[in-house]
Structure formats: structure tokens, C-alpha cells
Design a protein around this motif. Structure first.
Motif, short mmCIF file in Angstrom:
data_model
loop_
_atom_site.label_atom_id
_atom_site.label_comp_id
_atom_site.label_asym_id
_atom_site.label_seq_id
_atom_site.Cartn_x
_atom_site.Cartn_y
_atom_site.Cartn_z
N SER A 73 0.76 -1.23 0.06
CA SER A 73 0.17 0.01 0.26
C SER A 73 0.88 1.36 -0.07
N GLU A 74 2.01 1.20 0.70
CA GLU A 74 2.92 2.22 0.77
C GLU A 74 3.65 2.65 -0.71
N ALA A 75 4.21 1.41 -1.20
CA ALA A 75 4.98 1.46 -2.45
C ALA A 75 4.17 1.66 -3.53
N ALA A 76 2.98 1.25 -3.85
CA ALA A 76 2.02 1.34 -4.90
C ALA A 76 2.23 2.62 -5.73
N PRO A 77 1.88 3.79 -4.87
CA PRO A 77 1.95 5.00 -5.57
C PRO A 77 3.27 5.38 -6.45
N TYR A 78 4.21 5.16 -5.71
CA TYR A 78 5.79 5.37 -6.42
C TYR A 78 5.95 4.27 -7.66
N ILE A 79 5.47 3.13 -7.38
CA ILE A 79 5.40 2.03 -8.66
C ILE A 79 4.51 2.55 -9.81
N ARG A 80 3.49 2.94 -9.58
CA ARG A 80 2.49 3.65 -10.37
C ARG A 80 2.96 4.66 -11.16
N GLU A 81 3.74 5.82 -10.41
CA GLU A 81 4.60 6.73 -11.02
C GLU A 81 5.56 6.07 -11.85
N CYS A 82 6.29 5.44 -11.53
CA CYS A 82 7.35 4.81 -12.35
C CYS A 82 6.91 4.15 -13.70
N LEU A 83 5.78 3.55 -13.58
CA LEU A 83 5.16 2.73 -14.76
C LEU A 83 4.73 3.85 -15.76
N GLU A 84 4.19 4.90 -15.35
CA GLU A 84 3.79 5.93 -16.18
C GLU A 84 4.94 6.55 -17.10
N ILE A 85 5.95 6.32 -16.56
CA ILE A 85 7.22 6.61 -17.46
C ILE A 85 7.34 5.70 -18.74
#
Length: 328
Positions: A206-218
Motif C-alpha cells: 500500500s505504501e509502495a504502490a503510488p511510487y510504482i505507478r508513477e514509475c510505470l507511467e514513465i
């Protein structure tokens, strides 16, 4: 895909010139490595079983003095893809980069665990490893140009507590190397370093997911050919289903793992049935049939309170689940 690609992953030995905190093989370093003839016998067996894609991993396979010999042997057997995963350090020496490229290696995946030396070297526990990695990436690219060789360069990043907030920065660094094929891997905590030091290494999804999603958007923004997340519950990524490695993998590959201490002729099924799990809370999720859940050890430590079952399968989700790309 009309036909599944048979992939054989050969473990060339568990010795390594890094000492990564999260390494799954951290307790296997003393297992004797196999001889050149033993590795060649395993490669021959894989080819006879129909494997067309060979992946050579470790430890660090590139530190073997016979690695070019092994690669050229595989090339002569007719594998269409010969890939090696590496921390990149030995390729800081240009002559070694040229040696593996000339031998027939046509796919190389570099482990990049931080956007800077401080983060990366902390995780590898090897001062200077980041700088050598960066030089190594450039050296193999130059070797391929020099020899007019088609070489696919990719990367992987292990997601742990100390780097998950830096994933967007890591993604930007990877793109600065013009890499378009990357995997961001939620740390396997069932065994090895992350199992032994769970509290220090394993973040909550739950804590890592927002940063993962931001990276995937790249990767989405740059139309990268393969910019994927691996080993996460799908309920946190309903808008990124076309970027889930396991979904792609099941469509494209049948994978076997061949090591000196184990044989696994169906790595994908064993991961689903042994390594990862879902709970009763997942049963009503619209993505249940496509999701592998999360690591068994993760559930033992954190439970399933974070899971957020998806209520409805949207048209966009269906399209994403049907899409399929391939690791070249």
C-alpha cells in the motif's frame, strides 16, 4: 502469440561479486559451481527439450572465466535468444564486454537498484558498484556497435524499503540509458536476504504502490516496449494491467529453471501454487483469475488487510488483459 516460447533459465552458480541485502541466493554462496562441461550438458538438454530462449543467471554469471565459451556453445546449438542477467560490474572492462558480445550474447539485463551510487551501493553492499554498472552499460552498447551486433539491453530493479520512494528517479535514470525494456520487481521475501531481514527490507504494498505507478507511467509516456511490474497484487494496479509481467509471461513463455541444487520444469505454476497466495478476501475480486496474489511470507507478516478487491471488470481492463507484448 500462436506458439508459446520455451525458455530455459540456467543457474551458472551462486557466487557473486556483489553482496545484495535482498538476494534470494544469499545462503547458497558456498554451493560449488558446476564445471563448464556440466553447464554445457544442461544447455544441451534444454535445447533437446525444445527451448529456444536461454537465460543465464547466477549469482553473477559474468564472473565465470568460461562465460564466453558457454555463450558461444549455446549460439552454435541454435538458440534464438541468449540472455544474461548481470550486475554489470565486469563490463566496466571493455575487453570483457566485447568478449561476450562477440561470443553471441544478444540480450543483456542489468540490475539497477538505485538512481545514484548512495542508494545502489547501499543495497549491493559494494562500494563503486553503481559507477561500474553505468560504465558497463555503455561499454556493451559500444561493443555491439563496434561489432555490428544486434544486442537487446534491458534492466531490472528490486523494490525494497530503501528504494521504493525513488522508483520514479530510477525510471528516469533507466530511460537516460535509452533502455526501453525494464522490470520492477517487488522483493521476494520467501527466502534469502529478504526473508532473514524482513522488517528492514520489505515495504507494504500500500505504501509502495503510488511510487510504482508513477514509475510505470514513465514507460507508458515513452511508449517503451516492455516496462513492467512483477510480483504484486493486481488490486493496486487496475490501470496498469498491460504492464504486469506475469500476465504477459503466461501468454508468451513456458519457463523451466535448472540449477545445481534444484530442477523446476514449470516455474510459472510452482510460483503460483507455492510461492504466492491469495486469501478469502480476494474471492470477490474481478481480477481474481488473473492475479497471483502476493508472497506467502508477506501475508504471514502483514496479513491481507491492504487488499482492495476490484468490484467490476471494466472495458479498459479487458482490453489491457488481452494485450500482449514480448521481452525481446
Amino acid at each position: 502469440m500462436e506458439e508459446v516460447i520455451k525458455k530455459s533459465v540456467i543457474f551458472a552458480g551462486y557466487r557473486c561479486n556483489n553482496n545484495c541485502r535482498f538476494c534470494m541466493e544469499s545462503e547458497k554462496r558456498q554451493i560449488p559451481i558446476r564445471t563448464t562441461s556440466e553447464i554445457k550438458r544442461e544447455i544441451t538438454g534444454a535445447r533437446k527439450r525444445g527451448a529456444d530462449y536461454l537465460e543465464i543467471i547466477g549469482g553473477e554469471a559474468a564472473i565465470r572465466p568460461d562465460i564466453a565459451n558457454i555463450i558461444s556453445f549455446a549460439r552454435d546449438l541454435g538458440f534464438s535468444t541468449i540472455m544474461m542477467a548481470t550486475n554489470g560490474r565486469v563490463f566496466a572492462y571493455p575487453e570483457l564486454a566485447e568478449k561476450v558480445v562477440n561470443a553471441g550474447l544478444n540480450s543483456l539485463v542489468f540490475s539497477i537498484h538505485g538512481p545514484d551510487a548512495e542508494t545502489h551501493d547501499f543495497l549491493t553492499r559494494t562500494p563503486g558498484s553503481f559507477d561500474q554498472l553505468c560504465v558497463g552499460i555503455n561499454n556493451v552498447r559500444e561493443a555491439a556497435k563496434k561489432n555490428d551486433t544486434r544486442l537487446h539491453i534491458g534492466s531490472n530493479t528490486c523494490i525494497v524499503k530503501s528504494n521504493f520512494k525513488k522508483l520514479p528517479e530510477i525510471g528516469k535514470l533507466i530511460r537516460s540509458f535509452e533502455i526501453e525494456s525494464s522490470e520492477f520487481i517487488f522483493v521476494d521475501c520467501n527466502e534469502g536476504g529478504a526473508a532473514n531481514d524482513f522488517n528492514e527490507l520489505v515495504p507494504k504494498i500500500s505504501e509502495a504502490a503510488p511510487y510504482i505507478r508513477e514509475c510505470l507511467e514513465i514507460g507508458k509516456r515513452d511508449n517503451c516496449i516492455h516496462w513492467h511490474i512483477r510480483y504484486v497484487p493486481l488490486c493496486y494496479f487496475p490501470d496498469n494491467l498491460s504492464q504486469i509481467s506475469e500476465i504477459m509471461e503466461d501468454k508468451v513463455f513456458h519457463t523451466e529453471h535448472i540449477a545445481q541444487d534444484f530442477l523446476n520444469f514449470d516455474a510459472q505454476e510452482s510460483r503460483k501454487n507455492v510461492g504466492r497466495a491469495k486469501t478469502e478476501k480476494c474471492s470477490g475480486c474481478a481480477l481474481y483469475d488473473y492475479c497471483e496474489g502476493i508472497w506467502v511470507s508477506y501475508l504471514k507478516h502483514f496479513g491481507d488487510g491492504e487488499f482492495q478487491p476490484v468490484k467490476e471488470m471494466t472495458k479498459e481492463m479487458k482490453i489491457a488483459l488481452e494485450s500482449c507484448d514480448i521481452i525481446l
